[in-house]
Design an enzyme around this catalytic site. Structure first.
Site, mmCIF file in Angstrom:
data_model
loop_
_atom_site.group_PDB
_atom_site.id
_atom_site.type_symbol
_atom_site.label_atom_id
_atom_site.label_comp_id
_atom_site.label_asym_id
_atom_site.label_seq_id
_atom_site.Cartn_x
_atom_site.Cartn_y
_atom_site.Cartn_z
ATOM 1 N N PRO A 131 4.253 -2.970 5.713
ATOM 2 C CA PRO A 131 4.039 -1.736 6.472
ATOM 3 C C PRO A 131 2.551 -1.599 6.835
ATOM 4 O O PRO A 131 1.688 -1.953 6.034
ATOM 5 C CB PRO A 131 4.471 -0.627 5.489
ATOM 6 C CG PRO A 131 5.245 -1.319 4.403
ATOM 7 C CD PRO A 131 4.647 -2.689 4.311
ATOM 8 N N TYR A 164 -18.583 7.267 -6.822
ATOM 9 C CA TYR A 164 -18.477 6.445 -5.617
ATOM 10 C C TYR A 164 -19.766 5.654 -5.477
ATOM 11 O O TYR A 164 -20.836 6.226 -5.278
ATOM 12 C CB TYR A 164 -18.261 7.364 -4.415
ATOM 13 C CG TYR A 164 -17.816 6.653 -3.157
ATOM 14 C CD1 TYR A 164 -16.464 6.565 -2.826
ATOM 15 C CD2 TYR A 164 -18.742 6.098 -2.273
ATOM 16 C CE1 TYR A 164 -16.042 5.928 -1.664
ATOM 17 C CE2 TYR A 164 -18.327 5.460 -1.106
ATOM 18 C CZ TYR A 164 -16.972 5.386 -0.805
ATOM 19 O OH TYR A 164 -16.544 4.769 0.354
ATOM 20 N N GLU A 190 2.476 2.415 -1.849
ATOM 21 C CA GLU A 190 1.803 1.301 -1.169
ATOM 22 C C GLU A 190 2.756 0.336 -0.474
ATOM 23 O O GLU A 190 2.566 -0.884 -0.487
ATOM 24 C CB GLU A 190 0.883 0.549 -2.169
ATOM 25 C CG GLU A 190 -0.155 1.490 -2.793
ATOM 26 C CD GLU A 190 -1.335 0.806 -3.462
ATOM 27 O OE1 GLU A 190 -1.353 -0.437 -3.513
ATOM 28 O OE2 GLU A 190 -2.255 1.511 -3.906
ATOM 29 N N ARG A 220 5.632 -0.609 -1.263
ATOM 30 C CA ARG A 220 6.514 -1.395 -2.131
ATOM 31 C C ARG A 220 7.951 -0.886 -2.142
ATOM 32 O O ARG A 220 8.873 -1.605 -2.486
ATOM 33 C CB ARG A 220 5.985 -1.386 -3.581
ATOM 34 C CG ARG A 220 4.745 -2.221 -3.791
ATOM 35 C CD ARG A 220 4.984 -3.672 -3.449
ATOM 36 N NE ARG A 220 6.116 -4.225 -4.132
ATOM 37 C CZ ARG A 220 6.083 -5.085 -5.126
ATOM 38 N NH1 ARG A 220 4.912 -5.518 -5.564
ATOM 39 N NH2 ARG A 220 7.186 -5.555 -5.671
ATOM 40 N N LEU A 221 8.134 0.400 -1.828
ATOM 41 C CA LEU A 221 9.468 0.993 -1.930
ATOM 42 C C LEU A 221 10.120 1.219 -0.575
ATOM 43 O O LEU A 221 11.327 1.407 -0.483
ATOM 44 C CB LEU A 221 9.397 2.333 -2.675
ATOM 45 C CG LEU A 221 8.797 2.326 -4.085
ATOM 46 C CD1 LEU A 221 8.757 3.733 -4.650
ATOM 47 C CD2 LEU A 221 9.584 1.399 -5.004
ATOM 48 N N GLY A 231 -4.446 0.503 9.464
ATOM 49 C CA GLY A 231 -5.185 -0.747 9.228
ATOM 50 C C GLY A 231 -6.526 -0.524 8.547
ATOM 51 O O GLY A 231 -7.413 -1.366 8.633
ATOM 52 N N THR A 232 -6.692 0.607 7.861
ATOM 53 C CA THR A 232 -8.007 0.936 7.303
ATOM 54 C C THR A 232 -8.118 0.663 5.802
ATOM 55 O O THR A 232 -9.134 1.000 5.199
ATOM 56 C CB THR A 232 -8.335 2.421 7.544
ATOM 57 O OG1 THR A 232 -7.339 3.220 6.875
ATOM 58 C CG2 THR A 232 -8.344 2.755 9.014
#
Lengths: 529, 529
Positions: free
Chosen positions: A116, A448, A248, A250-251, A120-121
């Site tokens: 999926p 961060y 992510e 996976r499902l 695209g980030t």
């Protein structure tokens, strides 16, 4: 047109001021010019597709190249240098959930993998095609970008999940609402991508993370559609929303999502203050969070980031004046810049500001008005563009992040920064690392860290440097008990460390969900788990 | 000593004023005196235990009787009338997670079922022993009641999960903190119970539901210990906390939990207002929630509840004056009482109050000061005691609850109330039902309905009436798309309706978690799923 091998639109270049380049030369030595390949060369590397024809699937090499990687540093180095390990065999652009279902059925029929693709980030490796004999179909949901329903009275909006940040906000703001979700990737990232990676926006202090904004929706899975109804709250067993959040790919593929929206605020302002030391700055933001003072954001830059931010801004005269003024007020080398936002009605903004500033002053923070705050707002989505500019100068930049409880924040920062600074000692290379805290919770904070290093003499050496640094920093995070990701997700880059966070048994629980919805393991394998 | 067959301590009786009994006689007819059995009779019903001896397990009939049921209406009717269908074969009181592990191993060895038991306050059937040949061990965690760690700077406290509300608050308040979680069952319910049933406290508007307070912890499962680390936030895949929340004993026994705590507020006040109509009241509380005005609670009683609350209070002179005053201000028969709380610093309380009251006035609410609010605080944990008093008078009382999005709130209330009011028409019995909204979200609200009916001529008839009403109301909730439970959980009473909320695929996902952690199906079977 979006860059094929970097961040953002081709027409946008964020120039580095001379002072910044000087600064980096001092810290890291002169940059190593990169050895980028041309688009033509990159296209010639794309192998033949192994997919049979399908009306929804495009096997054009340019689309396959554009969808081969995300924006992790590994991705960046690979696409720039022509060393992408795998390419999707085709890219589909479904318009709706029926077409997504059709693609899942086709994948089953021909025994293909599905990746999926939202905006695209991803910066942690969510998007690579699978290795091996089976073909990969990348499903780009960017054409699923409609506002489906707006419930103004109930502050709910339903969208197709492929809608990008700016389109989503435009649709809502036209009606007087906002989602208030502004991750740094906002320009390109999608609602569905935010959900499946548990994204946190810059103003999560007011609006919440995507976990708090996502109410219900639909996900197409290999075994059928999963519908999650819109409920304000439920005590009826485990919450299915939480199985979709962080999944992510996976499902399944999220096709629709209903989100909480807020009326556009009467006003919004960003202010700034400088603290004499990190300890005082952290104590102040912790207090503000624990007292529940309704600010909309706080970002505390530690000394190295404070100095580098001011240096990168490049206005030396203003800086000298600011420094003088801060010194008169007891703020010297260890200064930490706080940017904080207030968002809401005039009355609430006034009250929040008063309460927050009382605490800031109590911890010896020096209020400096709105200028640096305005600067931050102006540049809030521009940092990723700097990667393009720095690369041209021969420097690599990457970021990483974690979150931990307050008692562990200082040692975790120190541990991460040391791991990075000492990470290339074997080859006598310096690494410049600096840190801010930008998601502040009553019981902890995100951390961060940005780090810069010289790119290597060849792409392999650049990759080796990055992998070494990433590993060292990830191990420092794990050793200190921080999360392996506060806002970026797991992907392939953090996958080796996930079990440290989830435990063996936790991994089995997650795996059992994968087996239930994707028994043939077709969905985004190798990512997350 | 806690009542063996009712709510609360034996020494506490909440008397019904004459006016209340008159009111009920008018609405429902004269009460039917109950046919309660004695403790001796009840004990003689407890069958012999089928358990082999174990040092941690008590097989005394009194303990087994006391742990045989919770506080659902079905439980209540069964224990009062001596018709309890199943009894645990023994009750264990472990002191720590090692003893819990030992009990789980023993259950495996002798092939027994486990029923975890917190405060025994479940109102939806979580605690019954299993039917069939295998013995049941009830694990009562009430001796696991220690404060293990207090991180004052980071606002985190770790407790053993069997600690009860008052003990937990006492431990925290002695150090200047509060959890702020006050469900109506507060006196007896436990931290672990709150977690596994996704409890919501009366001041969730400020402090959050238990989902927002539970940070990490440990659960002993049949396949090992599940540890969940304390992180302020994480984007690393599905959140394991959310697998434990709402697990209702199906996955294991929570032994330790770390929770977010808050500094004790500088001040707390409760106010009241009356709206002319439900529509105006709902619009006002919706607006307050959507604008994020930081109140600590709101509870809007609809007209029937407003009238019955005022009548039950029994101060007729004050009421007449109040009514006169409200009428002068345009508030008549359809009046709705709002109780709202402000909690925090003096400055924030003042600001919140001003903002909230501006909205209340905008929707024609009449402010009436602090008296009814103080009354509410005084009685906030006393309603369950009324069940004892009403039962003695021959009346049954039960409550049920849901939550839904704002657009569905009015029709859902009407649908539930009609289902209840018409539920016993076949036998010409009236049912008195009234409703309040007490957990207010920007995008929806909880709906909490109380209903009263005459108990039957015998326990079977009482049970039949309750089951008929419960079914009718649950079907009304499901038909309207509300959650089958906003704060009570699923247990056995809501289990038949869970698939409507979770869908077939969602049920499979939950089942896969049960299979992973409890492959032999030993943990609290028949509950939840």
């Amino acid at each position: 047109m979006r860059r094929w091998n970097g961040w953002g639109d081709e027409s946008v270049n964020v120039e580095l001021p001379e002072s910044a380049i000087e600064f980096l030369k001092n810290e890291l030595g002169p940059g190593n010019k990169p050895q980028d390949i041309s688009l033509d060369k990159a296209l010639s590397n794309v192998p033949a597709s192994r997919l049979p024809e399908h009306q929804l699937i495009n096997t054009d090499p340019l689309e396959r190249l554009r969808h081969a990687v995300g924006q992790s540093f590994g991705d960046w180095n690979a696409i720039r240098s022509g060393t992408i390990p795998t390419y999707p065999d085709g890219v589909a652009f479904p318009l709706n959930e029926q077409e997504v279902r059709e693609l899942l059925q086709f994948a089953k029929k021909i025994d293909a993998h599905i990746v999926p693709y939202g905006g695209g980030t991803s910066v942690v490796g969510h998007l690579a095609a699978l290795k091996g004999d089976k073909p990969t179909i990348t499903v780009d949901v960017s054409r699923m970008n409609k506002l489906l329903d707006l419930n103004e009275e109930g502050c709910l909006a339903q969208f197709q999940a492929g809608i990008k940040g700016p389109d989503l906000e435009a649709a809502l703001q036209a009606k007087g609402f906002t989602l208030g979700h502004f991750p740094q990737s906002f320009e390109y990232s999608t609602l569905g991508g935010w959900i499946v990676t548990r994204s946190a926006g810059q103003q999560s202090l007011k609006y919440g993370r995507i976990e708090q904004l996502f109410v219900g929706g639909e996900m197409e899975t290999p075994v059928g559609s999963l519908e999650i109804s819109n409920l304000p709250a439920s005590a009826a067993g485990p919450n299915l929303r939480e199985f979709v959040l962080g999944s992510e790919g996976r499902l399944g593929i999220v096709t629709k999502a209903t989100v909480k929206i807020s009326p556009l605020p009467e006003m919004e302002q960003f202010y700034s203050a400088f603290f004499p030391t990190p300890e005082q700055g952290m104590a102040a933001i912790r207090k503000i969070a624990q007292q529940g003072i309704p600010l909309s954001m706080m970002r505390l830059s530690l000394p190295e980031e404070t100095i580098s931010t001011l240096t990168m801004a490049g206005e030396s005269k203003v800086l000298t004046l600011l420094d003088k003024w801060l010194k008169m007020n007891g703020v010297n080398e260890q200064k930490c810049m706080l940017v904080y936002g207030v968002t809401g009605s005039k009355k609430s903004v006034k009250s929040s500001l008063y309460q927050a500033q009382s605490i800031i002053k109590k911890y010896k923070g020096v209020l400096v008005g709105t200028k640096p705050g305005q600067q931050w707002v102006k540049n809030r989505f521009r940092s990723p563009y700097l990667r393009n500019s720095l690369w041209q100068e021969g420097y690599a930049v990457d970021t990483l992040e974690t979150a931990t409880t307050w008692n562990r924040v200082p040692e975790t920062i120190q541990s991460i920064e040391s791991a990075l600074r000492e990470g290339l000692q074997d080859i006598n290379e310096n690494v410049f690392a600096y840190t801010h805290l930008s998601h502040i919770y009553p019981h902890g904070s995100s951390i961060y860290t940005t780090y810069l290093f010289r790119i290597g003499d060849d792409p392999d050496e650049t990759k080796r440097r990055w992998e070494k640094l990433k590993k060292a920093a990830s191990e420092a995070i794990v050793k200190n008990g921080g999360t392996i990701s506060h806002q970026h997700g797991v992907g392939t880059d953090h996958r080796p460390y996930l079990e440290n966070e989830k435990t063996k048994l936790g991994m089995e629980m997650i795996r059992s969900l994968c087996h239930t919805l994707d028994p043939e393991q077709r969905m985004n394998n190798d990512k997350l788990i």
